[in-house]
Design a protein around this motif. Structure first.
Motif, mmCIF file in Angstrom:
data_model
loop_
_atom_site.group_PDB
_atom_site.id
_atom_site.type_symbol
_atom_site.label_atom_id
_atom_site.label_comp_id
_atom_site.label_asym_id
_atom_site.label_seq_id
_atom_site.Cartn_x
_atom_site.Cartn_y
_atom_site.Cartn_z
ATOM 1 N N MET A 1 32.753 27.558 100.168
ATOM 2 C CA MET A 1 31.749 27.161 101.224
ATOM 3 C C MET A 1 32.114 25.835 101.997
ATOM 4 O O MET A 1 32.011 25.007 101.168
ATOM 5 C CB MET A 1 30.351 27.311 100.996
ATOM 6 C CG MET A 1 29.512 27.198 102.279
ATOM 7 S SD MET A 1 27.632 27.206 101.834
ATOM 8 C CE MET A 1 27.450 25.648 101.129
ATOM 9 N N ALA A 2 32.570 25.934 103.146
ATOM 10 C CA ALA A 2 32.865 24.580 103.591
ATOM 11 C C ALA A 2 31.646 23.727 104.183
ATOM 12 O O ALA A 2 30.416 24.534 104.228
ATOM 13 C CB ALA A 2 34.015 24.729 104.920
ATOM 14 N N THR A 3 31.847 22.328 104.370
ATOM 15 C CA THR A 3 30.561 21.865 104.897
ATOM 16 C C THR A 3 30.181 22.205 106.400
ATOM 17 O O THR A 3 29.229 22.335 106.656
ATOM 18 C CB THR A 3 30.982 20.302 104.863
ATOM 19 O OG1 THR A 3 31.069 20.008 103.504
ATOM 20 C CG2 THR A 3 29.507 19.450 105.472
ATOM 21 N N PHE A 4 31.538 22.475 107.066
ATOM 22 C CA PHE A 4 31.440 22.526 108.684
ATOM 23 C C PHE A 4 32.161 24.071 108.974
ATOM 24 O O PHE A 4 33.239 24.138 108.489
ATOM 25 C CB PHE A 4 32.047 21.459 109.529
ATOM 26 C CG PHE A 4 30.950 20.250 109.726
ATOM 27 C CD1 PHE A 4 29.835 20.153 110.342
ATOM 28 C CD2 PHE A 4 31.352 19.116 108.859
ATOM 29 C CE1 PHE A 4 29.070 19.099 110.438
ATOM 30 C CE2 PHE A 4 30.554 18.149 108.663
ATOM 31 C CZ PHE A 4 29.386 18.352 109.614
ATOM 32 N N ASP A 5 31.525 24.779 109.717
ATOM 33 C CA ASP A 5 32.147 25.988 110.307
ATOM 34 C C ASP A 5 32.190 25.510 111.705
ATOM 35 O O ASP A 5 31.415 25.256 112.365
ATOM 36 C CB ASP A 5 31.540 27.444 110.277
ATOM 37 C CG ASP A 5 32.174 27.837 108.746
ATOM 38 O OD1 ASP A 5 33.147 27.384 108.233
ATOM 39 O OD2 ASP A 5 31.222 28.763 108.115
ATOM 40 N N GLU A 79 28.133 35.277 112.585
ATOM 41 C CA GLU A 79 28.031 36.186 111.580
ATOM 42 C C GLU A 79 29.139 35.929 110.519
ATOM 43 O O GLU A 79 29.170 36.221 109.382
ATOM 44 C CB GLU A 79 28.258 37.478 112.071
ATOM 45 C CG GLU A 79 27.230 38.181 112.762
ATOM 46 C CD GLU A 79 27.386 39.444 113.540
ATOM 47 O OE1 GLU A 79 28.634 39.802 113.419
ATOM 48 O OE2 GLU A 79 26.558 39.731 114.385
ATOM 49 N N HIS A 80 30.187 35.301 110.700
ATOM 50 C CA HIS A 80 31.326 34.974 109.921
ATOM 51 C C HIS A 80 31.044 33.575 109.127
ATOM 52 O O HIS A 80 31.840 33.338 108.282
ATOM 53 C CB HIS A 80 32.596 35.065 110.457
ATOM 54 C CG HIS A 80 33.073 36.273 110.962
ATOM 55 N ND1 HIS A 80 32.682 37.046 111.987
ATOM 56 C CD2 HIS A 80 33.978 37.205 110.344
ATOM 57 C CE1 HIS A 80 33.248 38.250 112.152
ATOM 58 N NE2 HIS A 80 34.152 38.419 111.018
ATOM 59 N N CYS A 81 30.111 32.907 109.505
ATOM 60 C CA CYS A 81 29.909 31.356 109.225
ATOM 61 C C CYS A 81 29.062 31.611 107.778
ATOM 62 O O CYS A 81 28.240 32.495 107.691
ATOM 63 C CB CYS A 81 29.090 30.547 110.173
ATOM 64 S SG CYS A 81 29.932 30.157 111.667
ATOM 65 N N ASP A 82 29.471 30.889 106.739
ATOM 66 C CA ASP A 82 28.864 30.614 105.625
ATOM 67 C C ASP A 82 28.638 28.870 105.086
ATOM 68 O O ASP A 82 28.549 28.666 104.081
ATOM 69 C CB ASP A 82 29.353 31.660 104.396
ATOM 70 C CG ASP A 82 30.751 31.247 104.160
ATOM 71 O OD1 ASP A 82 31.371 30.065 104.561
ATOM 72 O OD2 ASP A 82 31.351 32.018 103.231
ATOM 73 N N SER A 83 28.762 28.242 105.929
ATOM 74 C CA SER A 83 28.991 26.717 105.750
ATOM 75 C C SER A 83 27.576 26.182 105.738
ATOM 76 O O SER A 83 26.397 26.813 105.946
ATOM 77 C CB SER A 83 29.785 25.854 106.787
ATOM 78 O OG SER A 83 28.953 26.298 108.105
ATOM 79 N N LYS A 84 27.577 24.735 105.587
ATOM 80 C CA LYS A 84 26.082 24.187 105.584
ATOM 81 C C LYS A 84 25.944 24.020 107.141
ATOM 82 O O LYS A 84 24.792 23.954 107.484
ATOM 83 C CB LYS A 84 26.310 22.883 104.839
ATOM 84 C CG LYS A 84 26.294 22.807 103.387
ATOM 85 C CD LYS A 84 26.440 21.349 102.927
ATOM 86 C CE LYS A 84 24.971 20.625 102.817
ATOM 87 N NZ LYS A 84 24.975 19.211 102.171
ATOM 88 N N TYR A 85 26.703 23.461 107.849
ATOM 89 C CA TYR A 85 26.480 23.404 109.429
ATOM 90 C C TYR A 85 27.624 24.147 110.194
ATOM 91 O O TYR A 85 28.605 24.246 109.871
ATOM 92 C CB TYR A 85 26.551 21.943 109.527
ATOM 93 C CG TYR A 85 25.923 20.995 108.678
ATOM 94 C CD1 TYR A 85 24.432 21.014 108.299
ATOM 95 C CD2 TYR A 85 26.772 20.239 107.647
ATOM 96 C CE1 TYR A 85 23.795 20.341 107.723
ATOM 97 C CE2 TYR A 85 25.862 19.388 106.809
ATOM 98 C CZ TYR A 85 24.536 19.540 106.788
ATOM 99 O OH TYR A 85 23.928 18.662 105.755
ATOM 100 N N VAL A 86 26.936 24.387 111.372
ATOM 101 C CA VAL A 86 27.877 24.890 112.345
ATOM 102 C C VAL A 86 28.242 24.028 113.550
ATOM 103 O O VAL A 86 27.221 23.560 114.203
ATOM 104 C CB VAL A 86 27.471 26.460 112.652
ATOM 105 C CG1 VAL A 86 28.347 26.995 113.883
ATOM 106 C CG2 VAL A 86 27.270 27.174 111.692
ATOM 107 N N LEU A 161 22.962 25.925 109.131
ATOM 108 C CA LEU A 161 23.137 27.331 109.122
ATOM 109 C C LEU A 161 21.845 27.887 108.621
ATOM 110 O O LEU A 161 21.407 29.019 108.809
ATOM 111 C CB LEU A 161 24.438 27.765 108.618
ATOM 112 C CG LEU A 161 24.634 29.189 108.658
ATOM 113 C CD1 LEU A 161 24.715 29.712 109.974
ATOM 114 C CD2 LEU A 161 25.772 29.282 107.765
ATOM 115 N N SER A 162 21.503 27.275 107.493
ATOM 116 C CA SER A 162 20.516 27.960 106.724
ATOM 117 C C SER A 162 19.135 28.203 107.696
ATOM 118 O O SER A 162 18.394 29.111 107.366
ATOM 119 C CB SER A 162 19.976 27.143 105.323
ATOM 120 O OG SER A 162 19.637 25.777 105.736
ATOM 121 N N ALA A 163 18.885 27.027 108.614
ATOM 122 C CA ALA A 163 17.761 27.115 109.666
ATOM 123 C C ALA A 163 18.027 28.255 110.561
ATOM 124 O O ALA A 163 16.888 29.141 110.570
ATOM 125 C CB ALA A 163 17.583 25.945 110.057
#
Length: 359
Positions: A1-5, A79-86, A161-163
């Motif tokens: 998982m990256a920090t940013f997507d 939908e493709h993101c799984d990072s901490k932040y977008v 992203l979690s929010a």
């Protein structure tokens, strides 16, 4: 998982795409993935993005030519993101080298923050500076202004992203659902960012940093230039929807923000009325009941009072008093000036008809 997507939508932007992608590759933070969302390019943009992807595994090209709207395109990317932040970026804009590092530091400093935007330097098609943004800084200022104008520059935005997952927040959709189903708004394009960011501001902490982290390109083909009146129609509908949602959330009477909005630093035109002072007092009472008292709220309400009286001499005197109390602001002055000089410059204002309470 990256920090940013990074979500970078593109459709026929070959002229600026290389510089935009290069600015992501040159970030001082290297822990990122870039999703290039191609919306049916035919000018070589797709092939150029694919060439980058072959040389850097952090770059992924998603072809979505059949996306029904810009909201659908961005939601497909989410939908493709799984990072901490977008992070958002447009294909004609340029991130400054420390953008990601500064955003990561801000998210860590403000742990409950859902959305962080920034200021930007405005550049022309050749990359020359032609201006800068003047967006509200900090959480209180952003929350105070959210009913009246788009508070965050879309390509400057970064979201936790979690929010977003917890809130089930998506572009173009009413995810708060405080209003009856028949009153909920759908925004397919043109102002999908305002609808998303406005709702996030109603339910969470959002802020802009007082730092220019983006080069925002203005070249005449921007949507804000080519479809300005249509975009204003959406902005008006969203402002009213946010106000109704806010009132429903707090069990307060509804208010109409339309006479006090300055989207694009312009007022809406109401042919049959120039005096909205009574409506302002009602709105002020509602907002001061539900929002925490702050200098930012007091300042924003002071400006809304200025535009509540559209008579030229009264508006001029009220603005001068406001500026003497709270200091000058480029966006506010442009709003007042555009109205005062509307007949001289023949500006095209969006005309609003019907009763103000018919919202």
């Amino acid at each position: 998982m990256a920090t940013f997507d990074v979500l970078l939508p593109v459709k026929n932007c070959i002229r600026f795409l290389r510089e935009s992608i290069d600015s992501i590759c040159a970030q001082s933070c290297s822990d990122w993935r870039l999703f290039v969302l191609d919306h049916g390019s035919t000018d070589g943009s797709l092939e150029q993005a694919q060439a980058y992807a072959r040389h850097d595994k952090r770059i992924l090209v998603l072809q979505v030519p059949s996306a029904a709207s810009f909201s659908n395109l961005l939601n497909y990317g989410l939908e493709h993101c799984d990072s901490k932040y977008v992070i958002r970026q447009d294909a004609d804009d340029v991130s400054r080298p420390r953008r990601m590092d500064m955003l990561a530091s801000a998210f860590e400093a403000f742990e409950d923050t859902v959305l962080i935007g920034s200021q930007a330097r405005i550049i022309d098609q050749h990359g020359s500076a032609i201006g800068s943004t003047n967006l509200p800084v900090g959480m209180a200022a952003l929350k105070a202004s959210v009913f009246f104008k788009i508070p965050v520059l879309h390509p400057s935005a970064a979201m936790r992203l979690s929010a977003l997952r917890r809130l089930r927040a998506r572009y173009g959709e009413d995810f708060i659902k405080a209003l009856p189903a028949q009153s909920r708004l759908t925004v397919p394009s043109l102002a999908e960012d305002y609808f998303l960011f406005g709702q996030l501001a109603l339910v969470g902490q959002c802020r802009n940093l007082d730092a220019q982290l983006l080069e925002y390109r203005w070249h005449g083909a921007n949507v804000s230039a080519t479809k300005s009146l249509e975009q204003l129609h959406y902005a008006l509908a969203i402002s009213r929807n946010l106000a109704r949602t806010f009132s429903a959330m707090h069990g307060l009477p509804a208010f109409d923000p339309a006479p006090f909005c300055n989207h694009g630093d312009m007022l809406f035109n109401f042919p049959s009325d120039r005096d909205f002072r009574s409506g302002f007092l009602s709105m002020k009472n509602i907002l001061t009941k539900a929002l925490p008292n702050s200098l930012e709220l007091q300042r924003d309400l002071s400006f809304r009072k200025v535009v509540s009286d559209r008579r030229s001499l009264a508006m001029t005197a009220n603005y001068l008093h406001h500026a003497s109390q709270h200091g000058g602001n480029r966006s506010e002055w442009r709003t007042v000036k555009s109205w005062l000089l509307r007949n001289v410059r023949n500006r095209e204002f969006l005309t609003v008809t019907g009763q103000l309470d018919a919202i």
